[in-house]
Design a protein around this motif. Structure first.
Motif, PDB file in Angstrom:
ATOM      1  N   ALA A   1       0.385  -9.379 -41.641  1.00  0.00           N
ATOM      2  CA  ALA A   1      -0.684  -9.315 -42.636  1.00  0.00           C
ATOM      3  C   ALA A   1      -0.018  -9.486 -43.991  1.00  0.00           C
ATOM      4  O   ALA A   1       1.026  -8.897 -44.256  1.00  0.00           O
ATOM      5  CB  ALA A   1      -1.405  -7.969 -42.553  1.00  0.00           C
TER       6      ALA A   1
ATOM      7  N   ARG B   1      -0.451  -9.128 -48.046  1.00  0.00           N
ATOM      8  CA  ARG B   1      -1.247  -8.490 -49.101  1.00  0.00           C
ATOM      9  C   ARG B   1      -0.442  -8.497 -50.391  1.00  0.00           C
ATOM     10  O   ARG B   1       0.789  -8.518 -50.355  1.00  0.00           O
ATOM     11  CB  ARG B   1      -1.561  -7.049 -48.716  1.00  0.00           C
TER      12      ARG B   1
ATOM     13  N   ARG C   1       1.803  -3.715 -54.173  1.00  0.00           N
ATOM     14  CA  ARG C   1       1.224  -2.759 -55.109  1.00  0.00           C
ATOM     15  C   ARG C   1       2.316  -2.125 -55.947  1.00  0.00           C
ATOM     16  O   ARG C   1       3.390  -1.826 -55.457  1.00  0.00           O
ATOM     17  CB  ARG C   1       0.485  -1.662 -54.355  1.00  0.00           C
TER      18      ARG C   1
ATOM     19  N   ILE D   1      -5.712  -2.389 -56.629  1.00  0.00           N
ATOM     20  CA  ILE D   1      -6.059  -3.476 -55.723  1.00  0.00           C
ATOM     21  C   ILE D   1      -7.533  -3.334 -55.363  1.00  0.00           C
ATOM     22  O   ILE D   1      -8.002  -2.249 -55.023  1.00  0.00           O
ATOM     23  CB  ILE D   1      -5.196  -3.432 -54.437  1.00  0.00           C
TER      24      ILE D   1
ATOM     25  N   ALA E   1     -11.189  -4.300 -53.288  1.00  0.00           N
ATOM     26  CA  ALA E   1     -11.599  -4.139 -51.902  1.00  0.00           C
ATOM     27  C   ALA E   1     -11.086  -5.297 -51.057  1.00  0.00           C
ATOM     28  O   ALA E   1     -10.763  -6.368 -51.574  1.00  0.00           O
ATOM     29  CB  ALA E   1     -13.117  -4.067 -51.831  1.00  0.00           C
ATOM     30  N   GLU E   2     -11.012  -5.060 -49.773  1.00  0.00           N
ATOM     31  CA  GLU E   2     -10.633  -6.114 -48.841  1.00  0.00           C
ATOM     32  C   GLU E   2     -11.664  -7.235 -48.889  1.00  0.00           C
ATOM     33  O   GLU E   2     -12.805  -7.024 -49.272  1.00  0.00           O
ATOM     34  CB  GLU E   2     -10.564  -5.551 -47.419  1.00  0.00           C
ATOM     35  N   MET E   3     -11.272  -8.420 -48.456  1.00  0.00           N
ATOM     36  CA  MET E   3     -12.200  -9.546 -48.420  1.00  0.00           C
ATOM     37  C   MET E   3     -13.238  -9.322 -47.320  1.00  0.00           C
ATOM     38  O   MET E   3     -12.913  -8.758 -46.274  1.00  0.00           O
ATOM     39  CB  MET E   3     -11.454 -10.845 -48.151  1.00  0.00           C
ATOM     40  N   THR E   4     -14.436  -9.801 -47.579  1.00  0.00           N
ATOM     41  CA  THR E   4     -15.476  -9.764 -46.553  1.00  0.00           C
ATOM     42  C   THR E   4     -15.163 -10.847 -45.522  1.00  0.00           C
ATOM     43  O   THR E   4     -14.319 -11.735 -45.753  1.00  0.00           O
ATOM     44  CB  THR E   4     -16.857 -10.029 -47.156  1.00  0.00           C
TER      45      THR E   4
ATOM     46  N   TRP F   1     -13.121 -14.296 -46.165  1.00  0.00           N
ATOM     47  CA  TRP F   1     -11.934 -14.626 -45.369  1.00  0.00           C
ATOM     48  C   TRP F   1     -12.112 -15.998 -44.709  1.00  0.00           C
ATOM     49  O   TRP F   1     -11.184 -16.810 -44.702  1.00  0.00           O
ATOM     50  CB  TRP F   1     -11.685 -13.546 -44.322  1.00  0.00           C
TER      51      TRP F   1
END
Length: 62
Positions: free
Chosen positions: A27, A29, A32, A38, A40-43, A47
């Motif tokens: 993964a 990312r 940080r 950071i 929110a994660e991608m929907t 994606w």
């Protein structure tokens, strides 16, 4: 800037985390640090668009 410097800078900005149970899969990312937040994660839709954009970009590479 040489390609080695570019790759080093690229790696410093990202965090590569192995995916458990999936050999050779990681993964990726943003790395940080204390001063950054950071989002929110991608929907799923975001994606899918990202994957399509990457695939389209590779099709254009000679």
């Amino acid at each position: 800037m040489g390609s080695g410097t570019f790759v080093d800078d690229f790696k410093q900005g990202l965090e590569f985390t192995p995916v458990e149970g999936r050999p050779n899969l990681v993964a990726i990312r943003p790395r940080r640090n204390g001063s950054e937040t950071i989002g929110a994660e991608m929907t799923a839709e975001e994606w899918d668009k990202f994957e399509k954009d990457v695939a389209d970009a590779f099709e254009r590479v000679p």
